[in-house]
Structures are given as structure tokens and as C-alpha cells.
Write an enzyme that holds these catalytic residues in place. Structure first.
Site, PDB file in Angstrom:
ATOM      1  N   THR A  33     -24.706   4.142 -24.371  1.00 11.48           N
ATOM      2  CA  THR A  33     -24.315   5.082 -23.313  1.00 11.48           C
ATOM      3  C   THR A  33     -22.811   5.328 -23.413  1.00 11.48           C
ATOM      4  O   THR A  33     -22.067   4.427 -23.785  1.00 11.48           O
ATOM      5  CB  THR A  33     -24.683   4.479 -21.946  1.00 11.48           C
ATOM      6  OG1 THR A  33     -26.109   4.399 -21.870  1.00 11.48           O
ATOM      7  CG2 THR A  33     -24.176   5.328 -20.790  1.00 11.48           C
ATOM      8  N   GLY A  90     -21.338   2.417 -28.045  1.00 15.92           N
ATOM      9  CA  GLY A  90     -19.879   2.404 -27.955  1.00 15.92           C
ATOM     10  C   GLY A  90     -19.397   1.101 -27.350  1.00 15.92           C
ATOM     11  O   GLY A  90     -20.189   0.199 -27.060  1.00 15.92           O
ATOM     12  N   GLU A 111     -27.649  -2.027 -21.633  1.00 17.08           N
ATOM     13  CA  GLU A 111     -27.036  -2.084 -22.974  1.00 17.08           C
ATOM     14  C   GLU A 111     -27.147  -3.489 -23.563  1.00 17.08           C
ATOM     15  O   GLU A 111     -27.436  -3.653 -24.747  1.00 17.08           O
ATOM     16  CB  GLU A 111     -25.563  -1.669 -22.888  1.00 17.08           C
ATOM     17  CG  GLU A 111     -25.386  -0.178 -22.647  1.00 17.08           C
ATOM     18  CD  GLU A 111     -23.947   0.235 -22.371  1.00 17.08           C
ATOM     19  OE1 GLU A 111     -23.644   1.419 -22.553  1.00 17.08           O
ATOM     20  OE2 GLU A 111     -23.135  -0.612 -21.959  1.00 17.08           O
TER      21      GLU A 111
END
Ligand code: 5RP
Length: 262
Positions: A33, A90, A111
Site C-alpha cells: 500500500t 513500499g 502489510e
């Protein structure tokens, strides 16, 4: 549009584009994300539409799921996938051991679960994310709404005994209201300036009742793809101890460079 992207955005794009080349037919891929991960989703969408790449994707947020569907990726749940070949995401900071701070975009919980359910996690980042010590970026922790003030007080008490330089804690806001994650929780941002022992801090934070997860990713990431504004990319593999350098041609096609909304 080539004059419109900043060097940082170009760096994020080339890192994402290079990492997309690691994705192979038949893979189950975790999608991160944030703005860098959004470039990745766009690149993969193009590979699916134009090259016939066949992959199944597990997004780490509602935002990423929506973008993934828009660009034509096949989205499945982690329950359906069970295990993933590769997750690409990221980061807000990474150090030389590829320990990370994540969660600037508020998606750290999904994540971390998705990255931990993957054979390999690759981080994509512009060079500004590289630090000698983690902590300048505020460390996010996800906390359940029930007893928020109590959990916050316990976090503040814990920080007194931790090897950190700053100890301020703030509740992340979304306008006038507390920010709410995809899992219905809140985020506390810890302004630590410098984290002396990320592993110890991560373990200690997760012991506090009400803290669901923290944004320190320790021993989860294997490879970082670092992008530069001039098109250079470095692929650093911490297990192999190798650094590959490459250059990505920066051709702004209509499909990839329309508004990302992230
Ligand atoms: C979201 C994240 C992001 O990966 C992190 O914030 C980096 O974002 P960006 O690619 O926009 O710089 O952890 O929870």
C-alpha cells in the site's frame, strides 16, 4: 507528461517497474500500500493486459484492492491464497539489514500479515528512505479502540525504559476524528527520532494489551529495490550480499501515468 513527475516520483516508479520484472506467470503476489506500491500495481496491470501475465494478487488495503481491480488484476483473499510466492511493498524507512518502518499509509497490519505469509518480501523505495538507524520517521502502532487511553499510557510507560531518543506519542487523526484503519482500529505514531534496538522494541510493544501490531518489520524483508530520479535502480539482496544495478527507460505511457489517487 514527462515534466510533471518529481524526481522522487520517478524514483518510486523505476523501483516499482524493476520489481515488477521479478513477478512470474502463476505467482501469487502480495501487493503493498502507498504511492510506490501503487506504481507497482499499475506496472503489473500493464503486464497482465499487454503481455498476458497470469497472476493472483492479495492486496494489503482496500485502496490497493480497488486500484488492483481497476487495472485488471485478479484479486483474491489471503484465505484463498493461503501462501504467497512474493510480496512487494513500499516502506517509510529501511536500514542496512533491511529492517523497516512501515505504516505511514496506515496499512501496517495487513502489510505485515501478508509479507509474513510470503516466500519473499521485496521492498521498493526511493533512495530517501534509506537510513543508518531507524526512527526519524514516526513509528506507527495499530491499537484497538477499546481502552485506547490505557494502551497509550502503557506505551508511554514502556518507552521510558527503551533505547530511543524521543518519547512523544500522538494519535493519528483524519481531519477532526481519529484515523480508522481497514481493520477498524486506530494508529498511535511514536516520535522516537532514533531506535537503538528495533527488535527489542518491536517485541515489547506487541506485549501491550490493545496493541495489535507495530510498524517495525524485522527479518521479514530480503531484498530492496532502490530507485533514483534519473532512472537508475539498485537491487540489493541481503541474503546473497549482492547489489545489481540497472536502468529503467522512463517512457510515460498514457495508461501508467494517469492519476493514481494515492
Ligand atoms: C503504508 C506503508 C507504505 O509502504 C509506506 O508508507 C511508504 O509509502 P510511499 O510508497 O507512499 O512512500 O507502509 O502503510
Amino acid at each position: 507528461m514527462s515534466g510533471e513527475l518529481s524526481p522522487i516520483d520517478k524514483a518510486k516508479f523505476v523501483a516499482a517497474k524493476r520489481a515488477a520484472e521479478m513477478v512470474e506467470d502463476g505467482m501469487r503476489v502480495g501487493l503493498g500500500t502507498g504511492s510506490t506500491a501503487a506504481w507497482l500495481v499499475r506496472c503489473l496491470g500493464e503486464m497482465v493486459r499487454e503481455d498476458g501475465l497470469k497472476i493472483s494478487c492479495v492486496p494489503t488495503s482496500l485502496r490497493t484492492a480497488q486500484l488492483s481491480r481497476e487495472v485488471g488484476l485478479t484479486v483474491i483473499s489471503l484465505e484463498e491464497a493461503k501462501w504467497l510466492d512474493l510480496t512487494i511493498d513500499g516502506a517509510d524507512e529501511f536500514d542496512s539489514e533491511l529492517n523497516l518502518i512501515k505504516g505511514g499509509g496506515g496499512a501496517l497490519l495487513q502489510e505485515k500479515i501478508v509479507a509474513s505469509a510470503s516466500d519473499q518480501m521485496v521492498v521498493i523505495a526511493d533512495t530517501a528512505k534509506e537510513v543508518s538507524r531507524l526512527g526519524a520517521f514516526p513509528l506507527p502502532i495499530e491499537v484497538i479502540p477499546f481502552g485506547l487511553s490505557t494502551s497509550r499510557a502503557l506505551v508511554e510507560e514502556l518507552l521510558i525504559s527503551m533505547d530511543v531518543m524521543g518519547r512523544a506519542v500522538s494519535l493519528r487523526m483524519d481531519g477532526a476524528a481519529p484515523y480508522i484503519t481497514d481493520e477498524g482500529n486506530h494508529i498511535l505514531d511514536l516520535h522516537l527520532t532514533r531506535i537503538g534496538n528495533p527488535r527489542q522494541l518491536s517485541l515489547a510493544l506487541n506485549q501491550i494489551p490493545g496493541v495489535v501490531e507495530n510498524g517495525l518489520f524485522i527479518d521479514i524483508c530480503d531484498t530492496v529495490v532502490v530507485g533514483y530520479g534519473d532512472g537508475r535502480v539498485e537491487v540489493r539482496d541481503i541474503n546473497e550480499g549482492t547489489i545489481e544495478t540497472d536502468r529503467i527507460d522512463f517512457v510515460e505511457t498514457d495508461n501508467l501515468f494517469t492519476d493514481l489517487g494515492d
